[in-house]
Enzyme design. Structure first.
Site, PDB file in Angstrom:
ATOM      1  N   THR A 256       0.751  -1.100   0.019  1.00 32.56           N
ATOM      2  CA  THR A 256       0.043   0.220  -0.030  1.00 32.56           C
ATOM      3  C   THR A 256       0.788   1.204   0.105  1.00 32.56           C
ATOM      4  O   THR A 256       2.026   1.285   0.142  1.00 32.56           O
ATOM      5  CB  THR A 256      -1.024   0.072   1.397  1.00 32.56           C
ATOM      6  OG1 THR A 256      -0.189  -0.014   2.543  1.00 32.56           O
ATOM      7  CG2 THR A 256      -1.972  -1.236   1.289  1.00 32.56           C
ATOM      8  N   ASP A 257       0.015   2.543  -0.394  1.00 33.24           N
ATOM      9  CA  ASP A 257       0.794   3.793  -0.085  1.00 33.24           C
ATOM     10  C   ASP A 257       0.520   4.080   1.105  1.00 33.24           C
ATOM     11  O   ASP A 257      -0.003   3.482   2.174  1.00 33.24           O
ATOM     12  CB  ASP A 257       0.416   4.694  -1.187  1.00 33.24           C
ATOM     13  CG  ASP A 257      -1.277   4.803  -1.032  1.00 33.24           C
ATOM     14  OD1 ASP A 257      -1.874   4.674  -0.213  1.00 33.24           O
ATOM     15  OD2 ASP A 257      -1.788   5.369  -1.997  1.00 33.24           O
ATOM     16  N   ALA A 258       0.833   5.412   1.502  1.00 33.04           N
ATOM     17  CA  ALA A 258       0.771   6.190   2.904  1.00 33.04           C
ATOM     18  C   ALA A 258      -0.636   6.075   3.302  1.00 33.04           C
ATOM     19  O   ALA A 258      -0.879   6.032   4.591  1.00 33.04           O
ATOM     20  CB  ALA A 258       1.369   7.574   2.838  1.00 33.04           C
TER      21      ALA A 258
END
Length: 141
Positions: free
Chosen positions: A13-15
């Site tokens: 995932t991203d942030a």
């Protein structure tokens, strides 16, 4: 249709906790590999015979994002093949409600491991595809 379960981890995932777009390709690669393995075709034997498989063409559509901790189901369905290639339709579904998150059409080509040049699909793979692909008309592109 073959389905492979995948859990979304933080590394996917991203942030914001949304799955990074390229990770879907990893999930699909695993599902195709597990489909072949579940059918009794050993990929290591192919490597020993100078055979490798590479993605040649990809059309992908993202519908709804997957998120951290989601349990997914990734499908792999062979839909056509030729002398040196095989086409798959793949989907990524959220397991809880089977919502479609992403779908792709993927062409995988058979190549010689040492040169990267196209080579004929091995007989065991052609036989496997012949069992699963219902289309009587195939082209030899």
């Amino acid at each position: 249709m073959f389905e492979w379960p995948v859990r979304v981890y933080i590394e996917d995932t991203d942030a914001g906790g949304i799955v990074f777009h390229a990770r879907y390709l990893h999930f699909m690669e695993r599902a195709r590999t597990e489909w072949v393995r579940s059918c009794g075709v050993g990929l290591r034997a192919g490597l020993a015979d100078n055979i490798s498989y590479v993605v040649q063409r990809l059309a992908i559509h993202y519908s709804v994002p997957a998120r951290l901790d989601d349990q997914l189901l990734v499908t792999a369905e062979p839909i056509a093949f030729g002398r040196v290639w095989m086409d798959f339709r793949q989907r990524v579904l959220r397991a809880a409600d089977r919502a479609l998150l992403c779908e792709a059409d993927v062409r995988v080509a058979c190549v010689a491991l040492d040169s990267g040049r196209p080579r004929r699909l091995p007989d065991n793979m052609r036989n496997l595809l012949d069992t699963y692909v219902q289309s009587p008309e195939r082209t030899n592109n």
